[in-house]
Scaffold this active site. Sequence first.
Site, short mmCIF file in Angstrom:
data_model
loop_
_atom_site.label_atom_id
_atom_site.label_comp_id
_atom_site.label_asym_id
_atom_site.label_seq_id
_atom_site.Cartn_x
_atom_site.Cartn_y
_atom_site.Cartn_z
N SER A 417 0.75 -1.18 0.12
CA SER A 417 -0.18 0.51 0.34
C SER A 417 0.91 1.26 -0.32
CB SER A 417 -0.60 -0.28 1.12
OG SER A 417 -1.70 1.03 1.17
N PRO A 418 0.26 2.21 -0.70
CA PRO A 418 0.88 3.61 -0.50
C PRO A 418 1.55 4.56 0.75
CG PRO A 418 -0.75 3.58 -1.81
CD PRO A 418 -0.71 2.84 -1.25
N GLN A 495 1.09 6.44 -7.36
CA GLN A 495 0.19 7.76 -6.52
C GLN A 495 0.53 8.80 -6.71
OE1 GLN A 495 -0.57 8.19 -2.31
NE2 GLN A 495 -2.48 6.05 -2.90
N TYR A 576 -7.43 15.00 1.38
CA TYR A 576 -6.39 15.34 0.08
C TYR A 576 -7.26 16.07 -0.79
CZ TYR A 576 -2.77 13.32 3.01
OH TYR A 576 -1.71 12.87 3.41
N ARG A 624 -8.37 6.18 -5.26
CA ARG A 624 -8.12 5.83 -4.15
C ARG A 624 -9.26 6.83 -3.33
NH1 ARG A 624 -4.16 4.15 0.87
NH2 ARG A 624 -4.27 2.16 0.13
N GLY A 721 -0.07 -2.23 4.33
CA GLY A 721 0.98 -1.26 4.29
C GLY A 721 2.12 -0.98 5.70
N ARG A 722 1.67 -1.28 6.82
CA ARG A 722 2.38 -1.20 7.63
C ARG A 722 3.10 -2.47 8.43
NH1 ARG A 722 -0.47 3.01 12.26
NH2 ARG A 722 -1.04 4.61 10.68
#
Length: 796
Positions: A417-418, A495, A576, A624, A721-722
């Site tokens: 994941s970004p 992305q 964003y 996304r 991700g993490r």
Amino acid sequence: MKIAAKRIAVVGGGPGGLYLAALMKQLDPAHDITVWERDAADVTFGFGVVFSDETLGGIENADPEFAAAMAHRFARWTDIDIHYRGETHTIGGQGFAAMGRKDLLGLLQRRCRDLGVVVHFSTPAPGTAQLRASYDLVVGADGVNSPVRQSSPGVFRPSLDRRHNRYMWLGTDLVFEAFQFFVKDTEWGTMQVHGYPYSANGSTFIVEMHEDVWRRAGFDTGEEFPPGASDDRAVERLRALFADELAGHRVFANNSKWLSFTTVRNECWHDGNLVLVGDAAHTAHFSIGSGTKLAMEDSLALAACLHEHHDVETALTAYEAERRPVVESTQRAAQASLEWFENIGMYAGQEPTRFCFNLLTRSRRITYDNLRTRDPEFADRVDAAFAASQGLPSSAPAMFQPFRLGRLELKNRVIVSPMDMYSAVDGVPGDFHLVHLGSKAMGGAGLVMTEMVCVSPEGRITPGCTGLWTDEQRDSWARIVAFVHERSTARIGLQLGHSGRKGSTRLMWEGMDAPLPDGNWETIGPSPLPYGPGSPVPRELGRADLDRITAEFVAAARRGAEAGFDLLELHCAHGYLLSSFLSPIANRRADEYGGSLTNRLRYPLEVFDAVRAAWPAERPMIVRISATDWTDGGNTEHDAVEIARAFIAHGADAIDVSSGQVTADERPAYGRSYQTPLADRIRHEAAAATGTAVIAVGAIASYDDVNSILLAGRADLCAIGRTHLYDPHWTLHAAAEQDYRGTAAQWPVQFQAGSRKPPAARTDAVRPRLSLLRVDAPDRDVHLRWTPHRAPAALG
């Protein structure tokens, strides 16, 4: 040891209240315990109550005599039968027991009577204030509509969430041999039955349906029924509707009327010498088990804490600290389960085996690995059904099945994941990014995503964010892309985004979302509304600004294509710039870009179309989104379906489903795989018709979770991700753990010497178990503390 409370008042003579009274009396016969129950001793509602083996172990250790009396009345089963679209699927290895609610209450009443507990039936309790003045401890065990809880609303701070399904609790003399799910398609919509045996003579038969189905079917007559009365006309109609399922057997009513489940939560469970247990403190939907079970577990924990501590406040604080995490975990699972049944109509077209797996794993407590342990044959059928639906061989785990995203072939369904790294200089990615993304690509994932790459200096979140507004940045990205392509079989995606009103902030480790102390740049947004307290007020964008930013996105996309990226993701999530246009929290414009969802979509779609035209046609472009803003007045999952449909109509190859981060005031419902239900809804309601891929993301931490999500049809791909920060080779290690050695998880030749799974370490110390606290009573040992080291099994 001194007992915290000698004089105890219990309001509510249901299983939780009676069981607590019996336990406390066993600990010390000198306790003065009085129970008030407003109904008669022989009055109860419903039919059977369900217990897991885990709960029964705690009850047996606390009171072997009472547990033995219960065991004589149990109906036990190990199978679940799911009846769907003319097929019956049986899944084994479950391990549950049930008994009649009247039988349970009768046993508890006798136990209290034998121990010397005073129980007043058909007697409302005195006022709570009077009880608190007269007793050392007052226990509110008085149910969902608890008057005790209502006496201190400012302390308990309850929330009552009335849900969207209607259900009716019935009984039948048809004795089921296992737990039954009957899923029935009718002309009005999907109805379902939860059925299970509770004695040698009868079974519980709960009919449930969405309120819309209930209304269309004509069950909404507007008639009110007095306490204790049943909706006889509805019962007769249900008897006819489910005649095939009942096979000629009778249906019984017992105060059976249409109900809406209410999820009860309290921010606090005790106030001075007042404490809540059971449904007064919390409720969990019946589809994962029994509220009675939770209430009796509360009583076990409360009795132990009262015995261990010298004063009431310390005891009640310890009780809440011990029970709250367990209850909240159960409530999260129950919430997922009840929402699944509210949306059961979404799955009406699923292939039967996949539907059954979806139903069984709905709460995320049962997973693919759980089912394989319990019923390997059923797990094999699930694997085969998934592979057949994809036109693939069934030899690989679901996560290692290949996937075509547009024209792009991915070797497996795992995405890195970004994740923002905040480590660029003037937007230029450096050696850190090469190592970061290169290591993830060599770690086995099918697709590796960059962090949000910004389209302009003003579009950065922090000074450390990467960009694509210069050729120097493009060339540095090209170096990273080339490494991924040359040294791995992964694909790499770009992305692209603009920070909007969340820009000009410090690096994450210096204070997330905190404005820069100096060197700030102007932030912009659809409206002059700051992200949160302390955030700058953004400048509202005008027409010329919108055109300029669109051109910046296009230029960045062209540079990304020149750098060789395989895929582009447009970032329309997390508050964003493009996300803030979508959200009514951030967008209060009065022109054609604000107001209705259609208007709020207008600018993000303009950007999408412009970027899609600039991006190579043979390379996929995805989006996304934040599927919910997690705040009142913001976008909901229903809005997200419409947002996804709009992007799909404009040519998106996939929808990457995240959530939140649109406002600092959000209140997310965090938990394992907590965003997956959002992806599930979008997949079935927006993407299924076109075959558009859906990506699930958010607290997906295990390969078992990934396989379960894919097999159930909740998503097509999983972004993690993490977990990849913790272990860059997580995907390769997941393959080793599953003994998979195919090309979808090929180790780099340089690392193959380490690709064998190491010998298993001893796990005795962490094996799931029950810890039982032995409490010395005057005449014998009483085992009271029930502390599960993992969540007990549930019905979903």
